[in-house]
Design a protein around this motif. Structure first.
Motif, short mmCIF file in Angstrom:
data_model
loop_
_atom_site.label_atom_id
_atom_site.label_comp_id
_atom_site.label_asym_id
_atom_site.label_seq_id
_atom_site.Cartn_x
_atom_site.Cartn_y
_atom_site.Cartn_z
N VAL A 205 0.84 -1.20 0.00
CA VAL A 205 0.00 0.00 0.00
C VAL A 205 0.88 1.26 0.00
CG1 VAL A 205 -1.73 1.30 1.28
CG2 VAL A 205 -1.92 -1.19 1.12
N ALA A 206 1.97 1.23 0.76
CA ALA A 206 2.88 2.38 0.78
C ALA A 206 3.42 2.68 -0.62
CB ALA A 206 4.01 2.15 1.76
N ALA A 207 3.67 1.63 -1.38
CA ALA A 207 4.24 1.80 -2.72
C ALA A 207 3.31 2.58 -3.64
CB ALA A 207 4.57 0.44 -3.33
N THR A 208 2.02 2.64 -3.30
CA THR A 208 1.08 3.41 -4.12
C THR A 208 1.16 4.90 -3.83
OG1 THR A 208 -0.77 3.32 -2.54
CG2 THR A 208 -0.50 1.44 -4.04
N GLY A 209 1.87 5.28 -2.76
CA GLY A 209 1.96 6.68 -2.39
C GLY A 209 0.87 7.13 -1.45
N ARG A 210 -0.01 6.22 -1.03
CA ARG A 210 -1.16 6.62 -0.22
C ARG A 210 -0.85 6.63 1.27
NH1 ARG A 210 -5.82 2.98 -2.91
NH2 ARG A 210 -7.26 4.40 -1.84
N LEU A 211 0.34 6.19 1.66
CA LEU A 211 0.80 6.34 3.04
C LEU A 211 2.30 6.09 3.08
CD1 LEU A 211 1.32 3.21 4.24
CD2 LEU A 211 -1.13 3.23 4.45
N GLY A 212 2.90 6.43 4.22
CA GLY A 212 4.29 6.07 4.48
C GLY A 212 4.28 5.10 5.65
N ALA A 213 5.05 4.02 5.57
CA ALA A 213 4.97 2.98 6.59
C ALA A 213 6.34 2.48 7.02
CB ALA A 213 4.14 1.80 6.08
N ILE A 214 6.42 2.12 8.28
CA ILE A 214 7.62 1.52 8.87
C ILE A 214 7.18 0.33 9.72
CG2 ILE A 214 9.43 1.83 10.62
CD1 ILE A 214 9.79 4.69 9.60
N SER A 215 7.88 -0.78 9.59
CA SER A 215 7.65 -1.95 10.43
C SER A 215 8.81 -2.09 11.40
CB SER A 215 7.53 -3.23 9.59
OG SER A 215 6.37 -3.20 8.78
N LEU A 216 8.49 -2.13 12.69
CA LEU A 216 9.50 -2.30 13.73
C LEU A 216 9.50 -3.76 14.18
CD1 LEU A 216 8.93 0.91 15.88
CD2 LEU A 216 10.63 0.52 14.08
N ARG A 217 10.57 -4.46 13.87
CA ARG A 217 10.66 -5.90 14.17
C ARG A 217 11.35 -6.10 15.51
NH1 ARG A 217 11.91 -7.52 7.84
NH2 ARG A 217 9.70 -7.48 7.22
N ALA A 218 10.52 -6.25 16.54
CA ALA A 218 11.01 -6.36 17.90
C ALA A 218 11.55 -7.75 18.19
CB ALA A 218 9.89 -6.03 18.88
N PHE A 219 12.54 -7.79 19.06
CA PHE A 219 13.04 -9.08 19.54
C PHE A 219 12.32 -9.39 20.85
CE2 PHE A 219 15.48 -8.66 15.93
CZ PHE A 219 16.22 -9.80 15.69
N ASN A 220 12.93 -9.36 21.99
CA ASN A 220 12.24 -9.71 23.24
C ASN A 220 12.07 -8.45 24.09
OD1 ASN A 220 12.22 -12.89 23.31
ND2 ASN A 220 14.22 -12.26 22.52
N ILE A 221 10.84 -7.95 24.18
CA ILE A 221 10.55 -6.75 24.95
C ILE A 221 10.30 -7.13 26.40
CG2 ILE A 221 9.08 -4.72 25.12
CD1 ILE A 221 8.23 -5.27 22.20
N ALA A 222 10.88 -6.38 27.33
CA ALA A 222 10.69 -6.67 28.75
C ALA A 222 10.88 -5.38 29.54
CB ALA A 222 11.65 -7.75 29.23
N ALA B 215 11.71 -1.48 6.98
CA ALA B 215 11.71 -2.37 8.14
C ALA B 215 12.95 -2.10 8.98
CB ALA B 215 11.70 -3.83 7.69
N TYR B 216 12.76 -2.10 10.30
CA TYR B 216 13.87 -1.91 11.22
C TYR B 216 13.81 -2.98 12.32
CZ TYR B 216 14.43 2.83 9.32
OH TYR B 216 14.65 3.91 8.49
N ASN B 217 14.94 -3.62 12.57
CA ASN B 217 15.06 -4.50 13.72
C ASN B 217 15.26 -3.65 14.97
OD1 ASN B 217 14.91 -6.76 12.12
ND2 ASN B 217 17.12 -7.10 12.05
N VAL B 218 14.63 -4.06 16.07
CA VAL B 218 14.78 -3.34 17.33
C VAL B 218 15.18 -4.33 18.42
CG1 VAL B 218 13.76 -1.73 18.97
CG2 VAL B 218 12.96 -1.76 16.60
N GLY B 219 16.44 -4.28 18.78
CA GLY B 219 16.97 -5.14 19.84
C GLY B 219 18.20 -4.50 20.43
N SER B 220 18.58 -4.91 21.61
CA SER B 220 19.74 -4.30 22.27
C SER B 220 21.06 -4.77 21.68
CB SER B 220 19.71 -4.63 23.77
OG SER B 220 19.93 -6.02 23.97
#
Length: 312
Positions: free
Chosen positions: A151-168, A233-238
């Motif tokens: 959907v982002a590729a159509t220009g109708r929004l901007g999107a980011i996916s945050l790929r979390a590891f282990n949240i605590a 896409a972004y990985n999110v981990g320590s």
């Protein structure tokens, strides 16, 4: 920025609402029960991601959405996958439909997961790793990511996916009450809320833990960085190597008592899962200042014992 937070009543949702408010944004809590909306929310919208009409109403006057509402238990997804597809995929499609019905492009940040990668042999895991989920939970999150990218590729929004590891850890007195997860279960055992912790094998398996406050800050940076027509896409981990035995030792030191454990046979699970988070650090300036294991456990312990303390 006025930002809708789906799943705002959840563990991560409370932290994201608080982080957005602290940054000067106006978070709108999208919840099924208005009484459970975080106190830092500027407004509340009642609805469900499986109800398209409530989503269309909720996104009408916002500029961005942090999409956290989801089912998130791996073992449960294996036993009963259909609810995961309904909520995680159909719910995301409903949200994308509501956002694309608007005149102006919106910013969308999705709570994704390292489970989309499955069990890669190359560690730490970068965003270039193949998408190869090994359970329905990971598969539904991968599908949601792909839908947002399309959907982002159509220009109708901007999107980011945050790929979390282990949240605590904990923020603002809200502990993680999901005792199917390692650190919440360890702390529950120490607080007398669970009998024992099952440990598969010798406890040498290594995982990557990130403090919920640091994860919430990643959402703030991401919602500010979305660009119409782009998905990232972004990985999110320590990036810290933490074994199960490390968690046990730290928990015993913080709580002042041994952890009661039950040794189980080794499980068919990866020996090491670590995040390569260089992309989000370099592109968005994200850091993980709170993700030391001792702080994660200390914050979680204080919040858990406070939340379950008996009234005087």
């Amino acid at each position: 920025m006025r930002v809708l937070v789906t799943g705002a009543a959840g563990y991560l949702g409370h932290a994201v609402v608080a982080a957005l408010a602290e940054r000067g944004h106006d978070p709108v809590a999208f919840v099924r029960d208005a009484a459970k909306a975080p106190r830092q929310a500027a407004a509340t919208a009642v609805g469900d991601v499986e109800d398209p009409a409530s989503l269309r109403e909720a996104v009408r006057d916002v500029e961005g959405v942090c999409h956290l509402a989801a089912r998130a238990r791996v073992r449960e997804s294996l036993a009963d996958p259909l609810p995961y597809w309904r909520t995680n995929v159909n719910g995301t499609l409903n949200l994308l439909g509501a956002l694309t019905d608007r005149d102006a492009p919106a910013s969308l940040v999705l709570a994704s997961t390292a489970a989309v990668y499955g069990t890669p042999t190359v560690q730490p895991i970068s965003e270039d790793a193949p998408i190869a989920p090994t359970n329905p939970y990971g598969a539904t999150k991968a599908a949601a990511d792909l839908a947002a990218a399309n959907v982002a590729a159509t220009g109708r929004l901007g999107a980011i996916s945050l790929r979390a590891f282990n949240i605590a850890g904990a923020v603002d007195g809200h502990p993680d009450r999901d005792f199917t997860r390692l650190i919440p279960k360890v702390l529950a055992v120490q607080a007398g809320l669970a009998e024992e912790l099952g440990v598969n094998g010798d406890g040498s398996a290594v995982r990557d833990f990130v403090h919920v406050a640091d994860m919430a800050h990643a959402f703030v940076l991401a919602i500010e960085a979305c660009t119409p027509g782009e998905w990232r896409a972004y990985n999110v981990g320590s990036g810290r190597e933490t074994s199960i035995n490390d968690v046990l030792a730290a928990a015993e030191q913080i709580t002042g008592r041994p952890v009661r454990i039950k040794r189980n046979p080794p499980a068919n699970e990866p020996r090491v899962l670590l995040a390569d988070s260089r992309r989000i650090r370099e592109e968005l300036g994200w850091q993980a200042p709170n993700s030391d294991l001792s702080q994660i456990l200390s914050d979680g312990w204080k919040s858990l014992t406070s939340a379950y303390a008996a009234p005087e």
